[in-house]
Design a protein around this motif. Structure first.
Motif, short mmCIF file in Angstrom:
data_model
loop_
_atom_site.label_atom_id
_atom_site.label_comp_id
_atom_site.label_asym_id
_atom_site.label_seq_id
_atom_site.Cartn_x
_atom_site.Cartn_y
_atom_site.Cartn_z
N GLU A 71 1.19 -1.03 -0.12
CA GLU A 71 -0.02 -0.01 -0.37
C GLU A 71 0.99 1.26 -0.33
O GLU A 71 1.73 1.20 0.52
N LYS A 81 6.74 7.85 -3.98
CA LYS A 81 5.92 6.61 -4.90
C LYS A 81 5.09 7.31 -5.57
O LYS A 81 4.41 7.58 -4.52
N LYS A 83 0.75 7.12 -5.59
CA LYS A 83 -0.20 6.30 -5.04
C LYS A 83 -0.38 4.64 -5.38
O LYS A 83 -0.43 4.28 -6.29
N ILE A 84 -0.71 3.66 -4.83
CA ILE A 84 -1.37 2.22 -4.85
C ILE A 84 -2.13 1.75 -3.70
O ILE A 84 -1.42 1.70 -3.03
N ARG A 140 2.19 -4.35 -14.07
CA ARG A 140 2.36 -3.58 -13.12
C ARG A 140 3.61 -3.05 -13.65
O ARG A 140 4.05 -3.86 -14.22
N THR A 144 6.26 1.46 -8.91
CA THR A 144 5.19 0.54 -8.98
C THR A 144 5.50 -1.29 -9.04
O THR A 144 5.31 -1.64 -8.07
N THR A 147 7.85 -2.36 -6.47
CA THR A 147 7.30 -2.32 -5.11
C THR A 147 6.74 -4.00 -4.92
O THR A 147 7.11 -4.45 -4.34
N SER A 197 3.00 5.63 -13.54
CA SER A 197 3.70 5.24 -11.99
C SER A 197 4.93 4.22 -11.45
O SER A 197 5.63 4.49 -12.63
#
Ligand code: ZN
Length: 197
Positions: A71, A81, A83-84, A140, A144, A147, A197
């Motif tokens: 998250e 970063k 948002k996720i 993805r 992101t 991550t 992203s």
């Protein structure tokens, strides 16, 4: 451990503990649905949020099962970063879609006060189950994707430290702020702008 809203903030294993180096166990749908695993997922979310992590893998809280939570929402540790939304990934399988990579400065809740540069694939396919056992198959990209790769690495017993090619990029958080943050943010903001992203 302390209690908040019925969820427990769990202790985080740090580099050197063998639990971080053992590949984690794939979960059956039955075990995923069990109260013990569902509670573990709730606790991982709470532990990640409490520590301002962008993600946390189950073996970081001493449970050697193939689950991670991710998250990002205005994260103070990683303000650049994108948002996720909260994503629970169970039994994830990740594969690069091409050879494009980006050099990202990473940190990790299990590697206190250390950051360093690693190369991550920019475009990946990730397949996983959510906490309810539903199958997901997604692409993805960008930070992101990085991550997701960092968390999947944990589940295979790999730390970002293992992927640092140039050890002169290793810094404490304090020295990162002093000497490296501005240049990194300039470069990575342009990257995020390009990739989206
Ligand atoms: Zn980590």
């Amino acid at each position: 451990m302390r209690w908040m809203c019925g969820m427990t903030i769990r202790k985080i294993a740090t580099v050197g503990h063998p639990v971080l180096r053992a590949p984690t166990e794939v979960l059956t749908p039955e075990r995923l649905a069990s109260p013990g695993i569902q509670t573990l997922i709730d606790d991982m979310i709470e532990t990640m949020r409490d520590a301002n992590g962008a993600g946390i893998a189950a073996n970081q809280v001493y449970e050697s099962v193939r689950i991670a939570v991710i998250e990002v929402n205005d994260n103070p540790r990683y303000p650049y970063k994108p948002k996720i939304p909260l994503t629970v990934i169970v039994n994830p399988v990740i594969e690069p879609l091409d050879d494009e990579t980006v050099e990202i400065n990473e940190g990790c809740l299990s590697v206190p006060n250390m950051r360093g540069n690693v190369f991550r694939n920019v475009n990946v396919r990730v397949r996983y189950l959510d906490r309810h056992g539903n199958e997901h198959d997604e692409v993805r990209r960008g930070l992101t994707a990085g991550t997701f790769q960092h968390e999947c690495d944990h589940l295979d017993g790999t730390l970002f430290l293992d992927r640092v090619v140039d050890s002169t990029t290793l810094t404490t958080w304090e020295q990162f702020e002093r000497f490296h943050r501005a240049a990194f943010i300039d470069r990575i903001a342009a990257f995020v702008e390009r990739v989206g992203s």
